[in-house]
Design a protein around this motif. Structure first.
Motif, PDB file in Angstrom:
ATOM      1  N   ASP A  91       0.846  -1.192   0.000  1.00 49.81           N
ATOM      2  CA  ASP A  91       0.000   0.000   0.000  1.00 49.81           C
ATOM      3  C   ASP A  91       0.884   1.246   0.000  1.00 49.81           C
ATOM      4  O   ASP A  91       1.914   1.284   0.689  1.00 49.81           O
ATOM      5  CB  ASP A  91      -0.874   0.040   1.257  1.00 49.81           C
ATOM      6  N   VAL A  92       0.465   2.257  -0.748  1.00 48.88           N
ATOM      7  CA  VAL A  92       1.160   3.534  -0.717  1.00 48.88           C
ATOM      8  C   VAL A  92       0.155   4.589  -0.253  1.00 48.88           C
ATOM      9  O   VAL A  92      -0.957   4.682  -0.789  1.00 48.88           O
ATOM     10  CB  VAL A  92       1.788   3.879  -2.082  1.00 48.88           C
ATOM     11  N   GLN A  93       0.543   5.339   0.772  1.00 49.88           N
ATOM     12  CA  GLN A  93      -0.385   6.267   1.400  1.00 49.88           C
ATOM     13  C   GLN A  93       0.300   7.583   1.727  1.00 49.88           C
ATOM     14  O   GLN A  93       1.520   7.725   1.622  1.00 49.88           O
ATOM     15  CB  GLN A  93      -0.949   5.667   2.701  1.00 49.88           C
ATOM     16  N   ASP A  94      -0.562   8.556   2.118  1.00 57.59           N
ATOM     17  CA  ASP A  94      -0.062   9.771   2.732  1.00 57.59           C
ATOM     18  C   ASP A  94      -0.872   9.976   4.005  1.00 57.59           C
ATOM     19  O   ASP A  94      -1.522   9.046   4.493  1.00 57.59           O
ATOM     20  CB  ASP A  94      -0.161  10.975   1.778  1.00 57.59           C
ATOM     21  N   GLY A  95      -0.865  11.163   4.531  1.00 59.74           N
ATOM     22  CA  GLY A  95      -1.579  11.419   5.779  1.00 59.74           C
ATOM     23  C   GLY A  95      -3.080  11.233   5.676  1.00 59.74           C
ATOM     24  O   GLY A  95      -3.761  11.037   6.694  1.00 59.74           O
ATOM     25  N   ASN A  96      -3.612  11.266   4.460  1.00 58.92           N
ATOM     26  CA  ASN A  96      -5.053  11.092   4.264  1.00 58.92           C
ATOM     27  C   ASN A  96      -5.450   9.654   3.938  1.00 58.92           C
ATOM     28  O   ASN A  96      -6.615   9.383   3.637  1.00 58.92           O
ATOM     29  CB  ASN A  96      -5.534  12.006   3.131  1.00 58.92           C
ATOM     30  N   GLY A  97      -4.487   8.746   3.978  1.00 63.21           N
ATOM     31  CA  GLY A  97      -4.796   7.360   3.689  1.00 63.21           C
ATOM     32  C   GLY A  97      -4.434   6.974   2.263  1.00 63.21           C
ATOM     33  O   GLY A  97      -3.654   7.673   1.588  1.00 63.21           O
ATOM     34  N   PRO A  98      -4.991   5.883   1.765  1.00 58.00           N
ATOM     35  CA  PRO A  98      -4.648   5.403   0.425  1.00 58.00           C
ATOM     36  C   PRO A  98      -5.083   6.388  -0.657  1.00 58.00           C
ATOM     37  O   PRO A  98      -6.042   7.135  -0.495  1.00 58.00           O
ATOM     38  CB  PRO A  98      -5.434   4.087   0.301  1.00 58.00           C
ATOM     39  N   SER A  99      -4.349   6.381  -1.761  1.00 57.64           N
ATOM     40  CA  SER A  99      -4.742   7.152  -2.945  1.00 57.64           C
ATOM     41  C   SER A  99      -5.462   6.219  -3.911  1.00 57.64           C
ATOM     42  O   SER A  99      -5.138   5.033  -3.996  1.00 57.64           O
ATOM     43  CB  SER A  99      -3.506   7.749  -3.621  1.00 57.64           C
ATOM     44  N   ARG A 100      -6.426   6.782  -4.636  1.00 59.25           N
ATOM     45  CA  ARG A 100      -7.244   5.956  -5.515  1.00 59.25           C
ATOM     46  C   ARG A 100      -7.348   6.583  -6.901  1.00 59.25           C
ATOM     47  O   ARG A 100      -7.209   7.791  -7.062  1.00 59.25           O
ATOM     48  CB  ARG A 100      -8.656   5.768  -4.940  1.00 59.25           C
ATOM     49  N   ILE A 101      -7.628   5.716  -7.861  1.00 58.06           N
ATOM     50  CA  ILE A 101      -7.986   6.148  -9.213  1.00 58.06           C
ATOM     51  C   ILE A 101      -9.376   5.603  -9.506  1.00 58.06           C
ATOM     52  O   ILE A 101      -9.669   4.429  -9.251  1.00 58.06           O
ATOM     53  CB  ILE A 101      -6.977   5.640 -10.257  1.00 58.06           C
ATOM     54  N   SER A 102     -10.240   6.457 -10.025  1.00 56.21           N
ATOM     55  CA  SER A 102     -11.610   6.055 -10.293  1.00 56.21           C
ATOM     56  C   SER A 102     -11.737   5.498 -11.705  1.00 56.21           C
ATOM     57  O   SER A 102     -10.902   5.752 -12.577  1.00 56.21           O
ATOM     58  CB  SER A 102     -12.562   7.236 -10.118  1.00 56.21           C
ATOM     59  N   TYR A 103     -12.810   4.737 -11.932  1.00 53.34           N
ATOM     60  CA  TYR A 103     -13.117   4.147 -13.232  1.00 53.34           C
ATOM     61  C   TYR A 103     -14.477   4.634 -13.717  1.00 53.34           C
ATOM     62  O   TYR A 103     -15.373   4.928 -12.911  1.00 53.34           O
ATOM     63  CB  TYR A 103     -13.141   2.621 -13.155  1.00 53.34           C
ATOM     64  N   THR A 104     -14.609   4.711 -15.042  1.00 47.91           N
ATOM     65  CA  THR A 104     -15.856   5.167 -15.663  1.00 47.91           C
ATOM     66  C   THR A 104     -16.188   4.268 -16.848  1.00 47.91           C
ATOM     67  O   THR A 104     -15.288   3.827 -17.568  1.00 47.91           O
ATOM     68  CB  THR A 104     -15.729   6.622 -16.143  1.00 47.91           C
ATOM     69  N   ALA A 105     -17.478   3.980 -17.028  1.00 45.93           N
ATOM     70  CA  ALA A 105     -17.957   3.251 -18.205  1.00 45.93           C
ATOM     71  C   ALA A 105     -18.547   4.245 -19.199  1.00 45.93           C
ATOM     72  O   ALA A 105     -19.297   5.145 -18.814  1.00 45.93           O
ATOM     73  CB  ALA A 105     -19.012   2.222 -17.810  1.00 45.93           C
ATOM     74  N   TYR A 106     -18.197   4.092 -20.479  1.00 48.14           N
ATOM     75  CA  TYR A 106     -18.731   4.939 -21.556  1.00 48.14           C
ATOM     76  C   TYR A 106     -19.430   4.063 -22.586  1.00 48.14           C
ATOM     77  O   TYR A 106     -19.013   2.926 -22.830  1.00 48.14           O
ATOM     78  CB  TYR A 106     -17.607   5.715 -22.251  1.00 48.14           C
ATOM     79  N   TRP A 107     -20.482   4.594 -23.192  1.00 50.29           N
ATOM     80  CA  TRP A 107     -21.175   3.900 -24.279  1.00 50.29           C
ATOM     81  C   TRP A 107     -21.870   4.931 -25.160  1.00 50.29           C
ATOM     82  O   TRP A 107     -22.005   6.098 -24.779  1.00 50.29           O
ATOM     83  CB  TRP A 107     -22.188   2.892 -23.727  1.00 50.29           C
ATOM     84  N   GLN A 108     -22.290   4.499 -26.327  1.00 43.47           N
ATOM     85  CA  GLN A 108     -23.015   5.377 -27.235  1.00 43.47           C
ATOM     86  C   GLN A 108     -24.504   5.322 -26.902  1.00 43.47           C
ATOM     87  O   GLN A 108     -25.073   4.250 -26.728  1.00 43.47           O
ATOM     88  CB  GLN A 108     -22.809   4.942 -28.691  1.00 43.47           C
ATOM     89  N   SER A 109     -25.139   6.483 -26.841  1.00 48.13           N
ATOM     90  CA  SER A 109     -26.547   6.540 -26.454  1.00 48.13           C
ATOM     91  C   SER A 109     -27.463   5.906 -27.499  1.00 48.13           C
ATOM     92  O   SER A 109     -28.580   5.511 -27.176  1.00 48.13           O
ATOM     93  CB  SER A 109     -26.968   7.987 -26.193  1.00 48.13           C
ATOM     94  N   ASN A 110     -26.994   5.797 -28.741  1.00 53.03           N
ATOM     95  CA  ASN A 110     -27.834   5.191 -29.792  1.00 53.03           C
ATOM     96  C   ASN A 110     -27.579   3.694 -29.959  1.00 53.03           C
ATOM     97  O   ASN A 110     -28.065   3.090 -30.905  1.00 53.03           O
ATOM     98  CB  ASN A 110     -27.618   5.905 -31.132  1.00 53.03           C
TER      99      ASN A 110
END
Length: 317
Positions: free
Chosen positions: A260-279
């Motif tokens: 684990d790699v952390q700082d004073g605020n705890g773990p760092s994270r990267i978020s994920y997103t799903a994309y798609w075409q509306s049609n």
């Protein structure tokens, strides 16, 4: 006059039950209707298909030949109709998913397994690539959905914020920091940091700069145009350390440990997103998006949002 599917279906049932009455009951039609349709088929063919008697019916020689082909036609059409209905409900067909994260562990792997359990008739085709190529695949229709790192960005089509994954540091087993349960960002100053130029390397580089850069001091980042597997091999050989996402730690590399790699605020994270075409009208896509929404719900409204909160990666199978 043409022979209709109904004629063949009635004849197949009559041959199976040896009785017009029992065949009509099984099909839920009147016996007179079934008998009339079979007689109509015989008239159009110009041959007798059944011999009728008080004890029931049996196939003539010509009828046996006709029914041999008829069964294959009826069964084939029934399968085709069932497959078409299942595809229309999103319970069969294909789903093309693009991503550039590891499937060795983590949320995406768990989501694939859950989807396969719910919809075993849907074939999932996976494509691993960089963010830009995945988004082009959406626009060209070769992908149904792309799952990439980062908060939802403004673009045409749908976007759904998903989960957040912890950032881990990959170390050579012989590295002094390998004995620590937790490594702090400040511990990485002075280290040679190996990153891939491929996704999500650029995002990890930005995080390193935000955590370690200061006036007059820049972290030693070595970016190479190689896969993450090659980066891990270099780490295992002692050429430096690297950053990975939590989903990557399910893969074993000789001489590499994860911390684990952390700082004073705890773990760092990267978020994920799903994309798609509306049609995109692929029914299987709608089911997959519903599954993602169920597994990774947000307090905000779906399917689009400006930010995604950090969430602990799913550990369920």
């Amino acid at each position: 006059m043409a022979i209709e599917l109904r004629h063949l279906r009635y004849a197949v049932a009559a041959a199976h039950y040896g009785s017009f009455r029992r065949a009509a009951e099984a099909l839920g039609v009147k016996q007179s209707s079934l008998s009339r349709r079979i007689r109509q088929m015989e008239d159009r063919l110009g041959v007798a298909v059944f011999e009728r008697s008080s004890s029931g019916v049996r196939l003539t020689t010509a009828g046996a030949e006709i029914l041999r082909a008829s069964r294959h036609l009826v069964e084939g059409l029934d399968r085709m109709m069932a497959s078409a209905k299942a595809a229309g409900r999103g319970e069969a067909g294909r789903l093309a998913i693009g991503y550039y994260t590891s499937l060795s562990a983590g949320n995406l792997r768990a989501s694939f397994l859950e989807h396969a359990r719910r919809f075993p008739g849907v074939e999932i085709r996976t494509v691993e690539g960089a963010r830009a190529s995945l988004l082009v695949g959406l626009e060209h229709g070769t992908l149904d959905v792309a799952i990439v790192t980062g908060e939802p960005a403004s673009r045409e089509g749908g976007a759904m914020p998903l989960w957040g994954e912890r950032i881990m540091v990959a170390l050579p087993k012989s590295h002094p920091l390998a004995t620590n349960e937790i490594v702090y960002w400040t511990d990485l100053r002075g280290e040679t940091l190996l990153l891939s130029q491929r996704d999500p390397g650029p995002e990890l580089r930005d995080i390193l700069l935000a955590k370690l850069a200061s006036p007059g001091v820049q972290p030693k980042i070595v970016s190479q145009d190689v896969s993450r597997e090659s980066i891990m091999s270099l780490v295992g050989a002692g050429f430096g350390v690297s950053l990975v996402l939590e989903a990557d730690i399910g893969t074993y590399y000789a001489g590499v440990v994860y911390r684990d790699v952390q700082d004073g605020n705890g773990p760092s994270r990267i978020s994920y997103t799903a994309y798609w075409q509306s049609n995109n009208d692929n029914p299987a896509l709608a089911h997959f998006l519903t599954l993602l929404e169920e597994r990774y719900p947000l307090p905000s409204s779906r399917p689009t949002a400006s930010a995604a909160p950090s969430r602990t990666p799913d550990q369920s199978p």
